[in-house]
Design an enzyme around this catalytic site. Structure first.
Site, PDB file in Angstrom:
ATOM      1  N   TYR A 158       0.839  -1.187  -0.100  1.00 23.79           N
ATOM      2  CA  TYR A 158      -0.132   0.230   0.102  1.00 23.79           C
ATOM      3  C   TYR A 158       0.764   1.328   0.092  1.00 23.79           C
ATOM      4  O   TYR A 158       0.605   2.289  -0.741  1.00 23.79           O
ATOM      5  CB  TYR A 158      -0.877   0.113   1.218  1.00 23.79           C
ATOM      6  CG  TYR A 158      -2.184  -0.714   1.078  1.00 23.79           C
ATOM      7  CD1 TYR A 158      -2.374  -2.070   0.797  1.00 23.79           C
ATOM      8  CD2 TYR A 158      -3.277   0.117   1.222  1.00 23.79           C
ATOM      9  CE1 TYR A 158      -3.380  -2.492   0.497  1.00 23.79           C
ATOM     10  CE2 TYR A 158      -4.694  -0.604   1.163  1.00 23.79           C
ATOM     11  CZ  TYR A 158      -4.768  -1.618   0.728  1.00 23.79           C
ATOM     12  OH  TYR A 158      -5.758  -2.301   0.574  1.00 23.79           O
ATOM     13  N   LYS A 188       2.679 -15.263   1.789  1.00 29.63           N
ATOM     14  CA  LYS A 188       2.917 -16.112   0.780  1.00 29.63           C
ATOM     15  C   LYS A 188       4.489 -16.332   0.784  1.00 29.63           C
ATOM     16  O   LYS A 188       5.266 -15.825  -0.493  1.00 29.63           O
ATOM     17  CB  LYS A 188       2.602 -15.269  -0.495  1.00 29.63           C
ATOM     18  CG  LYS A 188       2.523 -15.858  -1.855  1.00 29.63           C
ATOM     19  CD  LYS A 188       1.409 -17.004  -1.835  1.00 29.63           C
ATOM     20  CE  LYS A 188       1.680 -17.576  -3.388  1.00 29.63           C
ATOM     21  NZ  LYS A 188       0.805 -18.905  -3.401  1.00 29.63           N
ATOM     22  N   ASP A 199      -3.254 -18.210  -0.354  1.00 31.35           N
ATOM     23  CA  ASP A 199      -4.113 -19.110  -1.236  1.00 31.35           C
ATOM     24  C   ASP A 199      -4.923 -19.995  -0.516  1.00 31.35           C
ATOM     25  O   ASP A 199      -6.223 -20.261  -0.590  1.00 31.35           O
ATOM     26  CB  ASP A 199      -3.570 -19.371  -2.698  1.00 31.35           C
ATOM     27  CG  ASP A 199      -2.200 -20.028  -2.189  1.00 31.35           C
ATOM     28  OD1 ASP A 199      -1.656 -19.982  -1.146  1.00 31.35           O
ATOM     29  OD2 ASP A 199      -1.735 -20.823  -3.443  1.00 31.35           O
ATOM     30  N   ASP A 232      -6.382  -6.913   3.909  1.00 32.14           N
ATOM     31  CA  ASP A 232      -7.516  -6.363   3.195  1.00 32.14           C
ATOM     32  C   ASP A 232      -8.262  -7.412   2.703  1.00 32.14           C
ATOM     33  O   ASP A 232      -9.606  -7.314   2.606  1.00 32.14           O
ATOM     34  CB  ASP A 232      -6.805  -5.462   2.178  1.00 32.14           C
ATOM     35  CG  ASP A 232      -8.138  -4.583   1.473  1.00 32.14           C
ATOM     36  OD1 ASP A 232      -9.174  -4.244   2.291  1.00 32.14           O
ATOM     37  OD2 ASP A 232      -7.928  -4.675   0.279  1.00 32.14           O
ATOM     38  N   ASP A 283     -12.261  -8.932   3.830  1.00 30.83           N
ATOM     39  CA  ASP A 283     -13.690  -8.962   3.168  1.00 30.83           C
ATOM     40  C   ASP A 283     -14.216 -10.478   3.116  1.00 30.83           C
ATOM     41  O   ASP A 283     -15.483 -10.538   3.041  1.00 30.83           O
ATOM     42  CB  ASP A 283     -13.488  -8.448   1.912  1.00 30.83           C
ATOM     43  CG  ASP A 283     -13.682  -6.804   1.809  1.00 30.83           C
ATOM     44  OD1 ASP A 283     -13.623  -6.081   2.792  1.00 30.83           O
ATOM     45  OD2 ASP A 283     -14.309  -6.212   0.560  1.00 30.83           O
TER      46      ASP A 283
HETATM   47  C1  IPM Z   1     -10.539  -1.190   4.054  1.00 31.84           C
HETATM   48  C2  IPM Z   1     -10.689  -0.510   2.566  1.00 31.84           C
HETATM   49  C3  IPM Z   1      -9.370   0.465   2.216  1.00 31.84           C
HETATM   50  C4  IPM Z   1      -8.113  -0.250   2.162  1.00 31.84           C
HETATM   51  C5  IPM Z   1      -9.669   1.117   1.056  1.00 31.84           C
HETATM   52  C6  IPM Z   1     -11.064   2.060   0.965  1.00 31.84           C
HETATM   53  C7  IPM Z   1      -8.356   2.158   0.548  1.00 31.84           C
HETATM   54  O1  IPM Z   1     -10.850  -1.308   1.529  1.00 31.84           O
HETATM   55  O2  IPM Z   1     -10.368  -0.425   5.016  1.00 31.84           O
HETATM   56  O3  IPM Z   1     -10.504  -2.231   4.075  1.00 31.84           O
HETATM   57  O4  IPM Z   1      -8.034  -1.017   1.050  1.00 31.84           O
HETATM   58  O5  IPM Z   1      -7.550  -0.384   3.187  1.00 31.84           O
HETATM   59 MN    MN Z   2     -10.580  -3.490   2.413  1.00 32.34          MN
END
Ligand code: IPM
Ligand code: MN
Length: 370
Positions: A144, A189, A221, A245, A249
């Protein structure tokens, strides 16, 4: 322990202001009930800050954050920027700049499946029994923030980590594992990436200091697959920035609704609390957003300041809501309340105390269908 006096509130974009309004109802309620005197300062971040200041993380906002004890954020993002890869300023840059400026290196996302809601997940219910883990995501390093290069026909993002960056987040993850079920899984990884091999080396060395914690290693993975086929195996999951990240999700689908996941991003001096969900622009202004993720982020905030009794009020009221179908549409067909009404219900439950509520009457008064 630091005292909670100044809270900076960053409502942000989309549904951000709506869910934040409910979290403030809850904060106000707790402040009155326990005679606290914290104050709020509002500031802009994200697309709204670009509109008002031409900057997604303006100096005014930075100052308010630096001067506060805790920060509560709604959401960031606006579709008008999403399909324009050439946009020079983007709302998300505000979030990244804030994380870096405030040194918020450790992002914690708890994933706990409530059996009453497990049917909402696309994952089979029998796999979801006992799922209760915490993702520790490194938040201020890696790909990042590494050097980015763009040439005419090529582009690159550098994934750089120092031992120090890995150690400081791993230490917090180990300490959390000690308080929980004594298991830590490093997701990396290391079969391909040098930076992942450094993570493994550092964590492996550190594991000697925590013999009471079982340390495991998974390639990302495989971890992505394990989170779906056997999520109950996890306790504390430690990841670099990008892997965390993605994994977080993915893990959110286990819980049934993204609208239920809180998070805390902590550094040495500062801490930020925010729902895991995004700005959900399609729902903005409709009063249908789920405010629980933000309210549960407030719970995390209170616990960090040692306000355990206060925080327990939130978790008990939340459990009551889940058991009694008080929630928003994303929580399933039995939940039919607006964002505002969920905030009202939580405030009354906290204010009056669950044991004193006349349950039938209370549930009746919150049976409005939106
Ligand atoms: C999160 C989001 C952020 C990230 C984005 C909005 C930059 O997806 O906080 O998980 O990738 O960290
Ligand atoms: Mn995110």
């Amino acid at each position: 322990m630091k005292v909670l006096n100044k809270i900076t509130i960053l409502p942000g974009d989309g549904i951000g202001p709506e869910v934040i309004a409910q979290a403030i109802k809850v904060l106000d309620c707790i402040r009155n009930k326990y005679n606290h005197s914290w104050t709020y300062k509002f500031a802009d971040i994200g697309a709204i800050a670009i509109d008002n200041y031409d900057d997604p993380f303006p100096k005014e906002t930075e100052k308010a954050c630096l001067e506060s004890d805790a920060i509560l954020l709604g959401a960031i993002g606006d579709p008008k920027y999403d399909n324009d890869p050439s946009a020079k300023v983007r709302p998300e840059q505000g979030l990244l700049k804030m994380r870096k400026t405030l040194g918020l290196f450790s992002n914690v996302r708890p994933v706990r499946v409530n059996p009453k809601l497990s049917h909402l997940s696309p994952v089979k219910e029998d796999r979801l029994k006992g799922v209760d883990f915490v993702i520790f995501r490194e938040l201020t390093g890696g790909i990042y923030f590494g050097e980015k290069k763009r040439e005419k026909d090529s582009a690159s993002d550098l994934c750089l980590y120092t031992k120090k960056e890995i150690k400081r987040v791993a230490k917090l993850a180990y300490e959390m594992a000690q308080q929980r079920n004594s298991k830590l899984t490093l997701v990396d990884k290391a079969n391909v990436l040098e930076s992942s091999r450094l993570w493994r080396e550092v964590v492996n060395k550190m594991s000697e200091k925590y013999p009471d914690v079982q340390t495991e290693y998974l390639f990302v993975d495989n971890a992505a697959m394990q989170i779906i086929i056997n999520p109950a195996q996890f306790d504390v999951v430690l990841c670099s920035n990008l892997f965390g990240d993605i994994i977080s999700d993915e893990a959110s689908v286990l819980v049934g609704s993204l609208g239920l996941l809180p998070s805390a991003s902590r550094g040495k001096e500062h801490a930020l609390y925010e729902p895991v969900h995004g700005s959900y622009p399609q729902a903005a202004g409709k009063d249908i957003a789920n405010p629980f993720a933000t309210i549960l982020s407030v719970e995390m905030m209170l616990r960090d300041f040692g306000l355990t009794k206060e925080a327990d009020n939130i978790s008990k009221a939340f459990d009551f809501c889940i058991q009694n179908n008080i929630g928003t549409l994303d929580m399933g067909p039995d939940f039919k309340l607006s964002c505002n009404l969920v905030g009202d219900a939580m405030s009354i439950l906290i204010d009056e105390g669950i044991s004193k509520i006349r349950k039938d009457k209370f549930i009746q008064s919150f049976s409005t269908i939106i």
